[in-house]
Design a protein around this motif. Sequence first.
Motif: not given
Length: 303
Positions: A67-85
């Motif tokens: 189930l591991a993965g960074k939370s998708i909640f919060g405003r996304w920028n390119e850095k955040t999206k890369q961390q989510i993926l």
Amino acid sequence: MNIAMTGGTGFLGTHLTGVLTRQGHHVYILSRNAGKTEQKNITYVQWLTEDAAPEQDLPHIDVWVNLAGKSIFGRWNEKTKQQILSSRIDATREVRRLIHRQAEKPKALIQASAVGIYGTDLEKTFTEDSPTSDEDFLSHTSHLWEREGQTIEAMGIRTVYARFGVMLGEKGALPLMILPYKLLAGGTIGTGNQWLSWIHVEDAAQLILYAIETDSISGPVNVTAPNPVEMKQFGKTIARVVHRPHWLPVPEFFLSKALGEMSLLIVKGQRALPKKAITSGFRFTFSDLEFALSQLLTDRKAV
């Protein structure tokens, strides 16, 4: 059974750990912060840190739940999206490495995914038989996440891709969605015609347990309630349950401005049905939205 779980300290993971341990299973929770006091049938194992060697701390594992993965909640920028993926891909690759190191392979892997893999649509209904999409960030992420899981499935391990809808509980999306109603400013979001494929967190945990124990289940499984609703119905149901007005529309452009690309979670959607769960005999406790919200909100778990 010995069950290894990544993401076990998160919202769903905490609920699922309780369900599994009550059934007598021993849960090994892989965590970057594993210094927690062990409880009955729960062992914490360090992983994904420089000095971690989880393969030395794990016994034979019967089932993996990833189930591991960074939370998708919060405003996304390119850095955040890369961390989510990358958090999802890296965790799945580490699970594959650990399984490969085991002398005896587990009998099953429950691999997290999301109904976002189908893309968004106002009219179509999606089941596990529906084609997937790669039209936006969420569908792209889910597609790559499942593809990593397929490398584990290729070892001959029964793999279930748990495609989660919007999970309702004391954390996650629900507290954000009820906040406007608490402030007497609740209303229809966007057009209100977009679909919300939801599930109560306890049903989500029970469905994972069911998939673990049911050898005939494999491949994608929509982890959603059997009665998705349009967003306008969802808002009106919240208002009824918490006894607040439903009157102030929230324009789509406002959410897009406030949340950026993440707003597609709310202003778009998909009608996903849990066909495989239903046909295999799983029984939902919370198939009705009003009953689910009443249990969560009147008990003040998410208020």
